[in-house]
Design an enzyme around this catalytic site. Structure first.
Site, PDB file in Angstrom:
ATOM      1  N   ASP A 266      -1.489 -10.560  -3.459  1.00  0.00           N
ATOM      2  CA  ASP A 266      -2.127  -9.622  -4.381  1.00  0.00           C
ATOM      3  C   ASP A 266      -1.107  -8.810  -5.175  1.00  0.00           C
ATOM      4  O   ASP A 266       0.111  -9.028  -5.058  1.00  0.00           O
ATOM      5  CB  ASP A 266      -3.068  -8.719  -3.555  1.00  0.00           C
ATOM      6  CG  ASP A 266      -4.322  -8.333  -4.303  1.00  0.00           C
ATOM      7  OD1 ASP A 266      -4.307  -8.343  -5.539  1.00  0.00           O
ATOM      8  OD2 ASP A 266      -5.329  -7.995  -3.640  1.00  0.00           O
TER       9      ASP A 266
ATOM     10  N   ASP B 134     -11.480  -8.549 -10.382  1.00  0.00           N
ATOM     11  CA  ASP B 134     -12.406  -9.078  -9.371  1.00  0.00           C
ATOM     12  C   ASP B 134     -13.804  -9.345  -9.936  1.00  0.00           C
ATOM     13  O   ASP B 134     -14.362  -8.535 -10.671  1.00  0.00           O
ATOM     14  CB  ASP B 134     -12.550  -8.089  -8.205  1.00  0.00           C
ATOM     15  CG  ASP B 134     -11.266  -7.975  -7.402  1.00  0.00           C
ATOM     16  OD1 ASP B 134     -10.265  -8.590  -7.793  1.00  0.00           O
ATOM     17  OD2 ASP B 134     -11.284  -7.269  -6.381  1.00  0.00           O
TER      18      ASP B 134
HETATM   19  C1  GLA Z   1      -7.900  -7.013  -4.744  1.00  0.00           C
HETATM   20  C2  GLA Z   1      -8.098  -8.507  -4.914  1.00  0.00           C
HETATM   21  C3  GLA Z   1      -9.334  -8.937  -4.158  1.00  0.00           C
HETATM   22  C4  GLA Z   1      -9.201  -8.581  -2.671  1.00  0.00           C
HETATM   23  C5  GLA Z   1      -8.910  -7.098  -2.521  1.00  0.00           C
HETATM   24  C6  GLA Z   1      -8.527  -6.742  -1.093  1.00  0.00           C
HETATM   25  O1  GLA Z   1      -8.919  -6.288  -5.352  1.00  0.00           O
HETATM   26  O2  GLA Z   1      -8.206  -8.845  -6.280  1.00  0.00           O
HETATM   27  O3  GLA Z   1      -9.571 -10.323  -4.312  1.00  0.00           O
HETATM   28  O4  GLA Z   1      -8.169  -9.340  -2.115  1.00  0.00           O
HETATM   29  O5  GLA Z   1      -7.830  -6.681  -3.355  1.00  0.00           O
HETATM   30  O6  GLA Z   1      -8.219  -5.386  -0.942  1.00  0.00           O
END
Ligand code: GLA
Length: 429
Positions: free
Chosen positions: A150, A210
């Site tokens: 990430d 997301d």
């Molecule tokens: C980010 C990523 C998600 C997930 C969260 C976990 O938002 O884009 O896909 O992994 O972190 O905290």
């Protein structure tokens, strides 16, 4: 099939030939299940293992779902104070990650883990920035097969492709140095255009903020209208918005390196994730799945589009605005043996009926407009009571795909319901 050879030659000429991460993994987009959408931080050894068992019990593994990915929050409150090595939460994972990996491997599946190229993960657990080597070595000592990596708390180390590339390359090098092939799934939300530089270091890269469980609603928290120069990827991105983001990026995906459209939450978008060659990562509770859900995620005629060896993502041919909001779009992609996938998406709240001429469908290739095709509707089932039809050689499925007959010059009377997607396979005839 008289035009088959000619079509294959031309298809070959236009496929993507970029270099990919050479760890030999993700020859086609990876498939699996990820903890985040359903469980967030509420994970444990038990939840992960029960989902892995459900993959096998429901037969999803036979359709290619292979990776079980533990997302954020597996971490202990801090690293090992003396060695700096990462530690898993001993309450959530009482037997440790290595034991869990053994159990997952025993089921014939593979285990993925999550970290961030930052000082902390997005849920504020310890990140891997500055700890790349010891983290990679520890993951390997735990027998991990996959790393989702990430972008939170990156200490400002982003803003140009080179800065982001160098930060993500550190983990790529650390993973490579271990000698264990680990699928490297970058998650920097499309920041600094990873599709232009990630294919030499990673097996997939997220292209957006997301995804949320919504088909088309605009949300200010996902503010960019295109990802090409987006300064704030955000989150709460709808399915329709991510499809828009992906539209210009198809040619950047290829063997070993894929545009990741995020976890599958709304299964009606399964078709588009498939033809855009996204990794197919389920996010639903596999132990309480409805028959409808199972039917969708095991439509092997659709999975075959995602895993097709030509590895060519579909392109958007048109995107027509519909009065009152939303659009009607046509997508076309090349498949093996000169076959073609044709998708139509209606993101509006009005039913649409359309007529498609072959001039539109085969916009990129004039000769194909003059051929005849046997057309299959891939979201309909072939087998009705008492029938023993076998369409497998054309649809890659003995169940999915209704033969609509031979068509020349056009496909007419196509109904596309509200927020619906129609998917057809064209076999030259
Ligand atoms: C980010 C990523 C998600 C997930 C969260 C976990 O938002 O884009 O896909 O992994 O972190 O905290």
């Amino acid at each position: 099939m008289k035009h088959g050879y000619l079509l294959s030659v031309c298809t070959f000429a236009i496929i993507h030939l970029g270099s990919a991460s050479e760890n030999g993994l993700a020859r086609t987009p990876q498939m699996g299940w990820n903890t985040w959408a359903k469980f967030g931080c509420g994970i444990s050894e038990e939840t992960v293992l029960s989902m892995a068992k459900a993959i096998v019990e429901t037969g999803l593994d036979k359709f290619g779902y292979q990776y079980v990915v533990i997302d954020d929050c597996w971490h202990a409150p801090s690293r090992n104070q003396s060695t700096g090595a990462p530690l898993a939460d001993p309450t959530l994972f009482p037997n440790g990650i290595k034991k869990l990996a053994g159990d997952i491997h025993g089921l014939g599946l593979q285990l993925g883990l999550y970290s961030s190229a930052g000082s902390m993960t997005c849920a504020r657990r310890f990140g891997s920035l500055g700890y790349e080597e010891i983290d990679a070595e520890t993951y390997v000592s735990w027998d991990i097969d996959y790393l989702k990596y990430d972008n939170c708390y990156n200490e400002g180390q982003s803003g140009t492709p080179l800065i982001s590339y160098n930060r993500y390359k550190k983990m790529f090098k650390a993973l490579n140095a271990t000698g264990r092939p680990i699928l490297y799934s970058m998650c920097n939300w499309g920041e600094d255009q990873p599709w232009n530089w990630a294919s030499t270091i990673a097996n997939s890269w997220r292209i957006s903020g997301d995804l949320t469980d919504n088909f088309g609603r605009y949300d200010d928290r996902c503010p960019c209208t295109s990802m090409l120069d987006c300064k704030l990827p955000g989150f709460y991105c709808s399915v329709a918005r991510i499809i828009d983001f992906a539209a210009p990026l198809g040619s950047k995906a290829g063997t070993g390196g894929w545009n990741d459209l995020d976890i599958l939450e709304v299964i009606t978008h399964f078709s588009m994730w498939s033809i855009l060659k996204s990794p197919l990562l389920l996010g639903n509770d596999l132990t309480s799945m409805s028959q409808d859900t199972w039917d969708i995620i095991t439509n092997d005629a659709i999975i075959a589009l995602n895993q097709d060896p030509v590895n060519s993502a579909a392109n958007r041919v048109f995107n027509r605005s519909i009065e009152g909001g939303g659009s009607l779009s046509l997508w076309v992609g090349n498949l093996v043996n000169g076959t073609t996938v044709v998708a139509i998406i209606n993101t509006s709240s009005k039913h649409q009926r359309l007529h498609l001429s072959f001039d539109e469908i085969f916009i990129d290739w004039l000769p194909a407009r003059t051929f005849s095709y046997r057309v299959f509707d891939l979201w309909q089932k072939t087998i009705k009571a008492g029938e023993t039809l076998d369409f497998s050689q054309w649809t890659n499925s003995t169940i999915w795909g209704v033969d609509l007959g031979i068509r020349t010059a056009s496909l007419s009377g196509i109904d596309v319901g509200v927020h619906a997607t129609r998917l057809f396979k064209f076999v030259p005839w």
